[in-house]
Write an enzyme that holds these catalytic residues in place. Structure first.
Site, PDB file in Angstrom:
ATOM      1  N   THR A  18      -0.690  -7.909   2.067  1.00 42.78           N
ATOM      2  CA  THR A  18      -0.066  -7.159   3.667  1.00 42.78           C
ATOM      3  C   THR A  18      -1.334  -6.087   4.554  1.00 42.78           C
ATOM      4  O   THR A  18      -1.649  -6.098   5.351  1.00 42.78           O
ATOM      5  CB  THR A  18       1.023  -6.292   3.512  1.00 42.78           C
ATOM      6  OG1 THR A  18       1.921  -7.014   2.731  1.00 42.78           O
ATOM      7  CG2 THR A  18       1.489  -7.097   4.421  1.00 42.78           C
ATOM      8  N   ARG A  22      -5.214  -3.947  -2.979  1.00 44.14           N
ATOM      9  CA  ARG A  22      -4.409  -2.599  -3.270  1.00 44.14           C
ATOM     10  C   ARG A  22      -4.308  -2.546  -5.130  1.00 44.14           C
ATOM     11  O   ARG A  22      -3.564  -3.547  -5.757  1.00 44.14           O
ATOM     12  CB  ARG A  22      -3.036  -1.628  -2.508  1.00 44.14           C
ATOM     13  CG  ARG A  22      -2.840  -0.950  -2.202  1.00 44.14           C
ATOM     14  CD  ARG A  22      -1.834  -0.500  -1.558  1.00 44.14           C
ATOM     15  NE  ARG A  22      -1.909  -1.016  -0.008  1.00 44.14           N
ATOM     16  CZ  ARG A  22      -1.012  -0.218   0.407  1.00 44.14           C
ATOM     17  NH1 ARG A  22       0.253  -0.060  -0.023  1.00 44.14           N
ATOM     18  NH2 ARG A  22      -1.149  -0.168   1.839  1.00 44.14           N
ATOM     19  N   SER A 113      -2.748   3.635   1.894  1.00 46.03           N
ATOM     20  CA  SER A 113      -1.709   3.918   2.504  1.00 46.03           C
ATOM     21  C   SER A 113      -0.929   5.318   2.275  1.00 46.03           C
ATOM     22  O   SER A 113      -1.470   6.615   1.319  1.00 46.03           O
ATOM     23  CB  SER A 113      -1.150   3.211   2.868  1.00 46.03           C
ATOM     24  OG  SER A 113      -0.116   3.373   3.502  1.00 46.03           O
ATOM     25  N   HIS A 114       0.472   4.857   1.797  1.00 47.99           N
ATOM     26  CA  HIS A 114       1.075   5.514   1.463  1.00 47.99           C
ATOM     27  C   HIS A 114       1.573   5.626  -0.039  1.00 47.99           C
ATOM     28  O   HIS A 114       2.186   6.502  -0.799  1.00 47.99           O
ATOM     29  CB  HIS A 114       2.554   5.381   1.757  1.00 47.99           C
ATOM     30  CG  HIS A 114       3.011   4.107   1.807  1.00 47.99           C
ATOM     31  ND1 HIS A 114       2.480   3.531   2.861  1.00 47.99           N
ATOM     32  CD2 HIS A 114       3.522   3.316   0.717  1.00 47.99           C
ATOM     33  CE1 HIS A 114       3.254   1.933   2.072  1.00 47.99           C
ATOM     34  NE2 HIS A 114       3.734   2.531   1.236  1.00 47.99           N
ATOM     35  N   LYS A 126      -9.653  -1.810   2.868  1.00 49.64           N
ATOM     36  CA  LYS A 126      -9.355  -3.173   3.639  1.00 49.64           C
ATOM     37  C   LYS A 126     -10.379  -3.426   4.226  1.00 49.64           C
ATOM     38  O   LYS A 126     -11.239  -1.875   5.399  1.00 49.64           O
ATOM     39  CB  LYS A 126      -7.794  -2.183   4.255  1.00 49.64           C
ATOM     40  CG  LYS A 126      -7.333  -3.516   5.407  1.00 49.64           C
ATOM     41  CD  LYS A 126      -6.177  -2.947   6.055  1.00 49.64           C
ATOM     42  CE  LYS A 126      -6.285  -1.704   7.311  1.00 49.64           C
ATOM     43  NZ  LYS A 126      -4.784  -1.650   7.780  1.00 49.64           N
ATOM     44  N   ASP A 277       1.806   9.406   6.547  1.00 49.95           N
ATOM     45  CA  ASP A 277       1.789   8.999   5.351  1.00 49.95           C
ATOM     46  C   ASP A 277      -0.194   9.703   4.670  1.00 49.95           C
ATOM     47  O   ASP A 277      -1.214  10.194   5.461  1.00 49.95           O
ATOM     48  CB  ASP A 277       1.567   7.660   4.822  1.00 49.95           C
ATOM     49  CG  ASP A 277       0.380   6.675   6.022  1.00 49.95           C
ATOM     50  OD1 ASP A 277       0.352   7.340   6.481  1.00 49.95           O
ATOM     51  OD2 ASP A 277       0.544   5.169   5.278  1.00 49.95           O
ATOM     52  N   ASP A 279      -2.693   7.642   5.128  1.00 48.02           N
ATOM     53  CA  ASP A 279      -4.281   7.740   5.503  1.00 48.02           C
ATOM     54  C   ASP A 279      -3.691   7.487   6.954  1.00 48.02           C
ATOM     55  O   ASP A 279      -4.618   7.401   7.960  1.00 48.02           O
ATOM     56  CB  ASP A 279      -4.801   5.505   5.200  1.00 48.02           C
ATOM     57  CG  ASP A 279      -3.632   4.825   5.529  1.00 48.02           C
ATOM     58  OD1 ASP A 279      -1.919   5.261   5.634  1.00 48.02           O
ATOM     59  OD2 ASP A 279      -3.786   3.700   6.048  1.00 48.02           O
ATOM     60  N   ASP A 281      -1.377   6.313   9.509  1.00 49.25           N
ATOM     61  CA  ASP A 281      -0.817   5.339  10.257  1.00 49.25           C
ATOM     62  C   ASP A 281       1.043   5.147  10.381  1.00 49.25           C
ATOM     63  O   ASP A 281       1.041   4.601  11.329  1.00 49.25           O
ATOM     64  CB  ASP A 281      -1.647   4.191  10.388  1.00 49.25           C
ATOM     65  CG  ASP A 281      -1.391   3.347   8.766  1.00 49.25           C
ATOM     66  OD1 ASP A 281      -0.135   4.266   7.367  1.00 49.25           O
ATOM     67  OD2 ASP A 281      -1.668   2.682   7.942  1.00 49.25           O
ATOM     68  N   ARG A 282       1.466   6.057   9.226  1.00 48.85           N
ATOM     69  CA  ARG A 282       2.759   6.134   9.343  1.00 48.85           C
ATOM     70  C   ARG A 282       3.038   7.315   9.975  1.00 48.85           C
ATOM     71  O   ARG A 282       3.069   8.255  10.097  1.00 48.85           O
ATOM     72  CB  ARG A 282       3.537   5.434   8.418  1.00 48.85           C
ATOM     73  CG  ARG A 282       3.292   4.138   6.925  1.00 48.85           C
ATOM     74  CD  ARG A 282       3.896   3.873   6.387  1.00 48.85           C
ATOM     75  NE  ARG A 282       3.257   2.590   5.794  1.00 48.85           N
ATOM     76  CZ  ARG A 282       4.136   2.157   4.572  1.00 48.85           C
ATOM     77  NH1 ARG A 282       5.383   2.787   3.989  1.00 48.85           N
ATOM     78  NH2 ARG A 282       4.383   0.443   4.649  1.00 48.85           N
ATOM     79  N   THR A 344       6.063  -9.618   8.685  1.00 47.89           N
ATOM     80  CA  THR A 344       5.889  -8.182   8.177  1.00 47.89           C
ATOM     81  C   THR A 344       4.343  -7.997   7.920  1.00 47.89           C
ATOM     82  O   THR A 344       3.772  -8.693   7.688  1.00 47.89           O
ATOM     83  CB  THR A 344       6.427  -8.014   7.668  1.00 47.89           C
ATOM     84  OG1 THR A 344       7.902  -8.518   7.114  1.00 47.89           O
ATOM     85  CG2 THR A 344       5.805  -6.706   6.200  1.00 47.89           C
ATOM     86  N   SER A 365       9.481   0.046   8.878  1.00 49.30           N
ATOM     87  CA  SER A 365       8.582   1.157   7.575  1.00 49.30           C
ATOM     88  C   SER A 365       7.948   2.147   8.280  1.00 49.30           C
ATOM     89  O   SER A 365       7.220   2.692   7.121  1.00 49.30           O
ATOM     90  CB  SER A 365       7.286  -0.166   6.283  1.00 49.30           C
ATOM     91  OG  SER A 365       6.995  -0.738   7.830  1.00 49.30           O
ATOM     92  N   LYS A 376      -1.660   0.156  13.754  1.00 51.39           N
ATOM     93  CA  LYS A 376      -0.487   1.922  13.070  1.00 51.39           C
ATOM     94  C   LYS A 376      -0.954   3.144  13.834  1.00 51.39           C
ATOM     95  O   LYS A 376      -2.060   3.253  12.761  1.00 51.39           O
ATOM     96  CB  LYS A 376       0.714   1.515  12.924  1.00 51.39           C
ATOM     97  CG  LYS A 376       0.640   1.724  11.744  1.00 51.39           C
ATOM     98  CD  LYS A 376       2.182   1.196  10.469  1.00 51.39           C
ATOM     99  CE  LYS A 376       1.903   1.571   8.997  1.00 51.39           C
ATOM    100  NZ  LYS A 376       2.008  -0.250   8.166  1.00 51.39           N
TER     101      LYS A 376
HETATM  102  C1  G1P Z   1       5.012  -2.798   3.755  1.00 48.71           C
HETATM  103  C2  G1P Z   1       5.686  -2.497   4.789  1.00 48.71           C
HETATM  104  C3  G1P Z   1       5.328  -3.194   6.029  1.00 48.71           C
HETATM  105  C4  G1P Z   1       3.839  -2.793   6.177  1.00 48.71           C
HETATM  106  C5  G1P Z   1       3.146  -2.982   5.320  1.00 48.71           C
HETATM  107  C6  G1P Z   1       1.850  -2.371   5.618  1.00 48.71           C
HETATM  108  O1  G1P Z   1       4.605  -4.316   3.183  1.00 48.71           O
HETATM  109  O2  G1P Z   1       7.594  -2.943   4.697  1.00 48.71           O
HETATM  110  O3  G1P Z   1       5.785  -2.161   7.429  1.00 48.71           O
HETATM  111  O4  G1P Z   1       3.074  -3.457   7.147  1.00 48.71           O
HETATM  112  O5  G1P Z   1       3.498  -2.472   3.820  1.00 48.71           O
HETATM  113  O6  G1P Z   1       2.232  -0.846   5.744  1.00 48.71           O
HETATM  114  P1  G1P Z   1       5.151  -4.642   2.038  1.00 48.71           P
HETATM  115  O7  G1P Z   1       5.275  -3.800   1.137  1.00 48.71           O
HETATM  116  O8  G1P Z   1       6.777  -4.821   2.558  1.00 48.71           O
HETATM  117  O9  G1P Z   1       4.288  -5.882   2.085  1.00 48.71           O
HETATM  118 ZN    ZN Z   2      -0.225   3.753   5.975  1.00 50.69          ZN
END
Ligand code: G1P
Ligand code: ZN
Length: 543
Positions: A18, A22, A113-114, A126, A277, A279, A281-282, A344, A365, A376
């Site tokens: 997604t 990672r 990310s987080h 990415k 978070d 990076d 974005d959240r 998603t 999320s 985001k």
């Molecule tokens: C998760 C979140 C999703 C977000 C993604 C990247 O993905 O649920 O909304 O876009 O992280 O930050 P998931 O682990 O559910 O595939």
């Molecule tokens: Zn992030």
């Protein structure tokens, strides 16, 4: 300078999920692992010769090392210029903004990310394209295919760039511009929001805590909130980015931002508590004594965006990811604008944003954003909240209560079952998927299922189809149960269960969330059997 053409061999697991590739740091540290993936991106990106590439990361362990390698590879592959944040730092939304603002070919974001960082944590890469957004699936599939047949990568032999020194550097004939990571981004925020009104808000005694979680947004929040907007010194905490985020998950949820949550629920709470978070974005939004779910936050921001100069003309439309609650749909209806439901992952918003069909979008999320970039943006969400609070002269609790009294409340929860054996998780989804056709029309007490399907999305712009995006069970009163597997985990599988129901304005708006959803959670277990299949009696995380 010597130009090297290095022989290498493919790794079978370089499939971008997604949000890029990672993996655990140790995986990235394998011989040529990083280089293979970057070369695969360069080989799949189109004509890159003479172009500009933006680079930056969230400062986690392996960030600088990866950036030094990527710079040398960019030089060998013919890029004319790399724009990189000082000390290798750039938030994800700042990369998106820079790509757009500088007319760059694209960008590389180094982050998981987080996810936790440090030598035993995670790392990620990415690739974003020229519109500033994550590469679409047709490109990431090409990158993966390339990574599976790769035989060589290109790199120049040159000394490391002094990433702490602002200004231009030369790497084997390629220009490397080291920039202040915050400056361009802060300029954009000043254009979008009513900084004068927010300054007045702080002058009137408004207090806030911004928990930067030792991640990339520390310097951004300090400069913009404390420096430009006059938030009291000390409003931004955990503001120094650290390679291991101080040993914490830089994940702004009620589990990992527990200290912030407890403060906001205590007698000493400031007016406003937020966190972002790894990076940047959240976002997490908490008022004094009141947590705002990301789905509600999206709806409230959309309903009030016109109070900010950047959205003063009104918004074109709203989009949300499928598992996000339908609170935003009610706002769209009220405003008379379209609402789109996409799979998603942020990349699905990009075409709608590019086409001007939506102005605001978000995910359950903790991701919210707008057409100002193609990612985001955590700090953007915080600033829009501040702008709205300043203009409406209400507390967060008053604003939320008024929103529910106008539009009704979508009770909503997500339960995560982490580190489940992949086979168990896959089987659970397969069995439920196979049962879906029989579910329509079945009743559970007063609830009757009106629709049960595997969500599939056809992009209205390019016609591309994304299938198998989550199993949905929808009831006649619009209550929903959704089950899907995470695409971002690095260990085992994560099963996500999303449950929602709507309570109209005249109903009971003050229930505890898990209580309000108790009967649906029982039905969910009956239908999906997550506890039975995993042998767990509770999820790891409830949001
Ligand atoms: C998760 C979140 C999703 C977000 C993604 C990247 O993905 O649920 O909304 O876009 O992280 O930050 P998931 O682990 O559910 O595939
Ligand atoms: Zn992030």
């Amino acid at each position: 300078m010597t130009f090297k053409d290095v022989e290498t061999q493919p790794y079978p697991d370089q499939k971008p999920g997604t949000s890029g590739l990672r993996k655990q740091v140790a995986v990235f540290q394998q011989l040529h692992y990083l280089e293979n993936f970057i070369q695969s991106i360069f080989d799949s990106a189109g004509e890159i010769s003479g172009k500009t590439l933006v680079m930056g990361g969230d400062g986690r362990y392996f960030n600088e090392e990866a950036i030094q390698q990527a710079i040398k590879m960019a030089a060998a592959n013919g890029f004319a210029k790399v724009v990189v944040g000082q000390n290798g730092l750039l938030s994800t939304p700042a990369v998106s903004q820079l790509i757009r603002h500088r007319g760059a070919f694209g960008g590389l974001i180094f982050s998981a990310s987080h996810n936790p960082g440090g030598p035993n944590g995670d790392f990620g890469v990415k690739y974003n394209i020229g519109n500033g957004g994550p590469a679409p699936e047709k490109i990431t599939e090409r990158v993966f295919a390339r990574s599976q047949v790769i035989e060589r990568f290109q790199i120049v032999q040159a000394p490391d760039v002094a990433l702490d020194a602002l200004g231009t550097h030369d790497v084997a004939g390629m220009v490397v511009e080291v920039i202040d990571p915050v400056a361009d981004y802060a300029d954009l925020m000043e254009k979008l929001f009513d900084f004068e009104a927010i300054r007045e808000l702080f002058k009137s005694g408004f207090t806030m805590r911004f928990d930067a979680m030792h991640a990339v947004n520390g310097p951004y929040a300090e400069k913009i909130l404390e420096g430009m907007l006059g938030a009291p010194a000390g409003s931004v905490v955990n503001k120094v980015p650290l390679p291991d985020f101080g040993g914490h998950h830089p994940d702004p949820n009620l589990v990992h931002a527990k200290a912030l949550f407890e403060l906001m629920m205590s007698g000493d709470a400031p007016d406003f508590g937020v966190a972002t978070d790894g990076d940047g974005d959240r976002n997490l939004i908490i008022g004094r004594g009141v947590f705002v779910t990301p789905s509600d936050s999206l709806a409230i921001l959309a309903a009030n965006a016109h109070l900010a100069p950047g959205y003063g003309q009104g918004i074109a439309g709203i989009a949300r990811s499928m598992p996000t609650s339908a609170a935003a749909d009610r706002v769209a209806e009220g405003l008379g604008v379209a609402c789109y439901e996409v799979p998603t992952g942020w990349k699905f918003f990009a075409n709608l944003l590019d086409a001007g069909k939506i102005s605001i979008c978000g995910e359950e999320s903790a991701g919210t954003g707008s057409d100002h970039v193609r990612e985001k943006d955590g700090l953007w969400a915080v600033l829009l909240w501040l702008n709205i609070l300043a203009k409406r002269k209400q507390s967060v609790a008053e604003l939320v209560a008024e929103h529910w009294a106008t539009y009704g409340r979508n009770y909503y929860t997500r339960h995560d079952y982490e580190d489940v054996e992949t086979e168990v998780a896959n089987r659970l989804v397969e069995v439920l998927r196979a049962n879906l056709p029989e579910l329509k029309g079945q009743s559970f007490g007063k609830r009757r299922i009106s629709q049960a399907d595997d969500f599939s999305y056809t992009d209205p712009e390019d016609g591309s189809v994304a299938a198998h995006q989550g199993l949905r069970i929808i009831f006649e009163d619009c209550a929903r149960i959704v089950v899907r597997l995470s695409g971002t985990g690095t260990v085992g599988a994560t099963i996500r269960l999303y449950v929602e129901r709507y309570e109209p304005p005249e109903g009971n708006l003050a229930m505890e969330t898990q209580e309000a959803l108790a009967d649906l959670l029982i039905i969910a277990e009956e239908l999906a059997g997550i506890k039975a299949a995993t042998g767990r009696n509770a999820p790891n995380v409830i949001t």
